[in-house]
Write an enzyme that holds these catalytic residues in place. Structure first.
Site, PDB file in Angstrom:
ATOM      1  N   ASP A  36       1.020  -1.070  -0.123  1.00  0.00           N
ATOM      2  CA  ASP A  36       0.042  -0.107   0.013  1.00  0.00           C
ATOM      3  C   ASP A  36       0.903   1.146   0.007  1.00  0.00           C
ATOM      4  O   ASP A  36       1.917   1.180   0.886  1.00  0.00           O
ATOM      5  CB  ASP A  36      -0.800  -0.100   1.007  1.00  0.00           C
ATOM      6  CG  ASP A  36      -2.198   0.991   1.153  1.00  0.00           C
ATOM      7  OD1 ASP A  36      -1.983   2.103   0.757  1.00  0.00           O
ATOM      8  OD2 ASP A  36      -3.452   0.367   1.056  1.00  0.00           O
ATOM      9  N   SER A 125     -14.189  -2.683  -8.246  1.00  0.00           N
ATOM     10  CA  SER A 125     -15.413  -2.479  -8.974  1.00  0.00           C
ATOM     11  C   SER A 125     -15.055  -1.480 -10.191  1.00  0.00           C
ATOM     12  O   SER A 125     -14.635  -0.384  -9.882  1.00  0.00           O
ATOM     13  CB  SER A 125     -16.730  -1.859  -8.094  1.00  0.00           C
ATOM     14  OG  SER A 125     -16.869  -2.589  -6.785  1.00  0.00           O
ATOM     15  N   CYS A 264     -19.389   1.163  -3.074  1.00  0.00           N
ATOM     16  CA  CYS A 264     -20.201   0.591  -4.086  1.00  0.00           C
ATOM     17  C   CYS A 264     -21.418   0.850  -4.750  1.00  0.00           C
ATOM     18  O   CYS A 264     -21.508   1.518  -5.816  1.00  0.00           O
ATOM     19  CB  CYS A 264     -20.045  -0.996  -3.725  1.00  0.00           C
ATOM     20  SG  CYS A 264     -18.410  -1.805  -3.482  1.00  0.00           S
TER      21      CYS A 264
END
Length: 424
Positions: A36, A125, A264
């Site tokens: 990260d 997504s 989302c």
């Protein structure tokens, strides 16, 4: 039967998706390299500290106890990995269009360290075609052919922060660019998930995620669109939903609220809408639902204004209970609390908040600090608004010591009827 192979897996992005996925793969005996670029996250993990509400410090210590979990903010470990999984954000840009900068930048960062035989999986997504139209050309800029020398697949994340679902029990959808990619992804995820669902292509897998969240988006927005009518007709929409839910077939419960937040549900349908427009196809249901969702903060402010009459909204005081996008998590992504508080502040309302998972909140130029939830403090406010129904909140105390409560989540639904509680 041969024992399942253990893989070396690099997971890029250690947020609400990447860290739980890393934890699961580690528990199943795989070696995980967590990457990260947020150095703060890496430092907290190295100190065995948690930055997610679903994990305590003991969970992080346990994650490192087997010596098969390693974290870093650089990308050199990619060379060691059999599999590279991208779990980076896919937000909307200022024009409400897909912003794939995190995906593209993460992919570019791994290019110098790729070697033949590796599998790259995108979990973020996104719209159908991302793997084949965007990732594939980037990966092939290395001179290696995707589908042969490098394998590529899409597997949508289905993590639900704060829920009771064990990640291993949530079926994992997988679609590769060819049979070799799909087969390899199936083997890898099969080491950690009880069930892997194979679809024909990355496009089908990408569409699966958008379908799941668009369905919820449409249905929640429909419930929100009923609020004004039910208000006019003096009908409790929550009561109606529960009554309709007694039908044993053909009806699924969706609930209204102050708006739709999270990483989302408010985003994925707009990815689908953007892709449809690219092909000159109209999707009016998503457009209407988006309009309803965007109007909810103003509707909540309007309800507060009606509650406080004849006193003016200006110079009144409002206490907000819960500011995260959903209950029992510290996730602020797309939280509707921000625009609601912002609109109240713009009307010169004195606003404070309490949330057990958030100590400080930045709303425009204003910095708000969580106020201790005491009887004395609550009595100082003209109205209390429940925006997030955390399980650990003292709703009896809130109802008993607040002049009036606007409950947007039916959090007080189990309390005895009180004249000072108004449910949307």
């Amino acid at each position: 039967m041969e024992p399942a192979r253990n893989y070396k897996i690099a997971i890029i992005g250690l947020g609400y998706v990447g860290l739980p996925l890393a934890k699961l793969f580690v528990e199943k005996g795989n070696t995980v390299y967590g990457i990260d670029t947020d150095i703060r996250k890496i430092q907290m993990l190295q100190k065995r500290q948690s930055y997610l509400s679903d994990y305590k410090r003991k969970d992080i210590r346990k994650l490192f106890s087997g010596k098969n979990f390693h974290v870093t903010h650089t990308f050199e470990e990619i060379e060691k990995a059999d599999v590279i999984i991208l779990c980076v954000p896919t937000p909307l840009d200022g024009q409400m269009k897909p912003d794939l900068n995190f995906v593209v930048n993460a992919t570019r960062c791994i290019l110098p360290y790729l070697r033949k035989g590796q599998l790259i999986v995108l979990e973020s997504s996104t719209f159908p075609g991302t793997c084949e139209e965007i990732l594939k050309p980037l990966l092939e800029s290395t001179g290696m052919e995707v589908g042969k020398e490098l394998l590529l697949a899409y597997s949508p994340e289905r993590i639900d922060p704060g829920s009771h679902w064990e990640l291993t029990r949530i079926p994992k959808v997988v679609g590769g660019v060819n049979s070799a990619s799909t087969s390899y992804a199936n083997e890898v995820y099969g080491t950690a998930f009880e069930k892997v669902v194979i679809v024909s292509s990355p496009r089908a897998a990408e569409m699966t995620k958008l379908l799941e969240n668009s369905q919820r988006f449409l249905n929640i927005s429909f419930m929100n669109s009923l609020l004004k009518l039910c208000e006019e007709l003096d009908i409790d929409l929550w009561e109606v939903i529960e009554a309709a839910g007694t039908k044993p077939f053909g009806f699924a419960k969706y609930y209204p609220g102050p708006g739709i937040g999270g990483h989302c549900i408010p985003v994925d349908p707009l990815y689908l809408l953007w892709k449809a427009r690219e092909h000159r196809i109209e999707m009016p249901f998503i457009e209407l639902s988006s309009h309803v969702n965007e109007s909810m903060p103003a509707y909540i402010v309007e309800r507060v204004s009606k509650i406080l009459k004849p006193k003016e909204l200006k110079n009144s005081s409002v206490l907000i209970i819960g500011v995260t996008y959903k209950k029992d998590v510290n996730d602020m992504r797309e939280s509707v609390a921000i625009p609601i508080i912002e609109q109240l502040l713009q009307k010169d309302v004195h606003v404070r908040f309490f949330d057990p998972y958030v100590n400080e909140l930045q709303v425009g130029a204003a910095t708000l600090h969580s106020l201790p939830l005491t009887a004395r403090n609550m009595k100082d406010f003209d109205c209390t608004v429940i925006l997030t129904d955390h399980s650990n909140l003292p709703y009896e105390l809130i109802a008993a010591h607040t002049p009036v409560v606007l409950d947007t989540r039916n959090a007080t639904g189990k309390l005895a009827d009180r004249n000072n509680i108004i449910r949307i």
